[in-house]
Write an enzyme that holds these catalytic residues in place. Structure first.
Site: not given
Ligand code: ADP
Ligand code: MG
Length: 384
Positions: A35, A196, A343, A366
């Site tokens: 950043r 989620k 992230g 976000g």
């Molecule tokens: P990003 O930061 O790239 O937008 P998210 O914050 O939505 O991604 O999600 C990332 C998290 O999702 C990771 O820490 C990962 O461990 C978790 N994750 C991915 N697949 C699973 C799973 N099957 N069960 C539990 N957690 C998961």
């Molecule tokens: Mg994340």
């Protein structure tokens, strides 16, 4: 949105909002400088024009009060080093000290004001506070795309009182993200993973009509499996969203056909690969399986535009990183126009050293999510 080409900055005192809310380790060292690095072009542009560059930024969540742990003081040497300039710093954002520091700054000089969130007027976008900020400079430039989804005094309010424009990073973010949303080269695919589904619903809804296929992975795919009466054992799910997930089902949604499961979320746990119809009651789904990887890789290889957010599994644990890493490698090798953000997604691509093999990595977090959801970001709207 106004850009730097629409305003005069030569010899002016420019208030430049940046997003320096960077991750630091326990010794205060910046662990991810992206950043900061990405603000260099705008800072260089302003310095070259002989402007005084006064940086406004927030750090952490001090909630409108001075918090000694969240002062920028500790980060100044690190930021200066990344920027390659001797950056001045003052322990307040408005007031006599700030004014004096700006006064003393030579043309082309760079000064960082104190954590803007020490002030209660910031997050409530108090017009008086915004006016006090505006009084510090002649022009306002916003390069903090990562904070553009917040309607705060330093991201929105101040723009009403000064000539304003987007910085080069803000402009680039908006251009790149708009390009994939508005006129992408087909075939277009989105890859959506992460923990989620609740946090990605609006994203999926906005992208589905625009893409040829939307590949799902990660924890959020579990709720869809459940919505189709498949057992998911102990896996992360959001039962409240089963109905929503059912309504979302469409031919364009591509779901895992096999998964990697284990009875514990540990590196040493015994793993099995099973079809999504054969998850046992005591197991967790922790990654997509090899047949799914194969299918997703084919989609990725034939795409011309790719949007990726969210890992395919719990990739922080090495045994469950294969799906995410395979997707990352496929995206990097695809030759498609690829845009990614989030992230954990960025951390995965960085771990593989493939960041420079994708077309664009958003600094937004976000804000990128909101943009890709099709929402209007107040920080961008304020720059018209
Ligand atoms: P990003 O930061 O790239 O937008 P998210 O914050 O939505 O991604 O999600 C990332 C998290 O999702 C990771 O820490 C990962 O461990 C978790 N994750 C991915 N697949 C699973 C799973 N099957 N069960 C539990 N957690 C998961
Ligand atoms: Mg994340």
């Amino acid at each position: 949105m106004k850009t730097l080409r629409d305003i005069t900055v030569a010899g002016q005192t420019v208030l430049l909002r940046v997003d320096y809310n960077v991750p630091v380790d326990t010794s205060g060292r910046v662990t991810d400088t992206a950043r900061i690095v990405e603000t260099k072009p705008t800072i260089e542009y302003l310095r070259a024009a002989g402007a005084k560059v006064v940086l406004l930024a927030h750090f952490g969540r001090p909630k409108g009060r001075v918090n000694e742990q969240l002062r920028f003081a500790a980060l100044v040497p690190g930021i200066s080093q990344v920027l390659g300039v001797t950056m001045e710093y003052v322990r307040e954002a408005i007031g006599e000290q700030a004014q004096a520091a700006i006064q003393a700054l030579p043309p082309g000089g760079v000064l960082l004001l104190e954590n803007i969130r020490f002030y209660p007027g910031e997050e409530v976008n108090d017009p008086e506070f915004a006016k006090a900020l505006a009084a510090l400079g002649d022009v306002y430039v916003n390069d903090a795309f990562g904070a553009a989804h917040r309607a705060h005094a330093s991201t929105v309010g101040v723009a009403a009182f000064l000539p304003h424009a987007a910085g080069l990073l803000m402009e680039r973010e908006v251009t790149e993200l708009s390009k994939v949303l508005e006129h992408p080269t087909p075939p277009v695919i989105a890859i959506i993973g992460g923990a989620k589904i609740s946090t990605k619903l609006d994203l999926i809804k906005n992208l589905l009509p625009k893409v040829d296929a939307l590949l799902l992975g990660g924890g959020l795919a579990n709720t869809l499996l459940l919505a189709q009466d498949k057992a998911v054992g102990q896996s992360l799910v959001e039962p409240d969203l089963i109905k929503t997930a059912q309504d979302m089902l469409s031919e364009k949604l591509v779901q895992p056909v096999d998964v990697v499961v284990a009875k514990e979320m540990t590196t040493s746990a015994a793993r099995r690969v099973v079809p999504t119809t054969a998850v046992a009651a005591d197991e967790y789904i922790l990654d997509i399986g090899p047949a799914t990887i194969q299918r997703y890789s084919e989609h990725i290889a034939s795409a011309k535009t790719i949007i990726w957010n969210g890992p395919m599994g719990m990739f922080e644990l090495e045994p469950f990183a294969q799906g995410t890493f395979a997707v990352a490698r496929a995206v990097a090798a695809s030759g498609a126009y690829s845009v990614l953000g989030g992230g954990e997604t960025i951390s995965a691509i960085d771990q593989l050293g493939l960041a420079d093999k994708v077309s664009f990595i958003s600094t937004g977090g976000g804000a990128m999510m909101k943009f890709m959801e099709g929402k209007i970001l107040p920080g961008i709207a304020a720059l018209t």
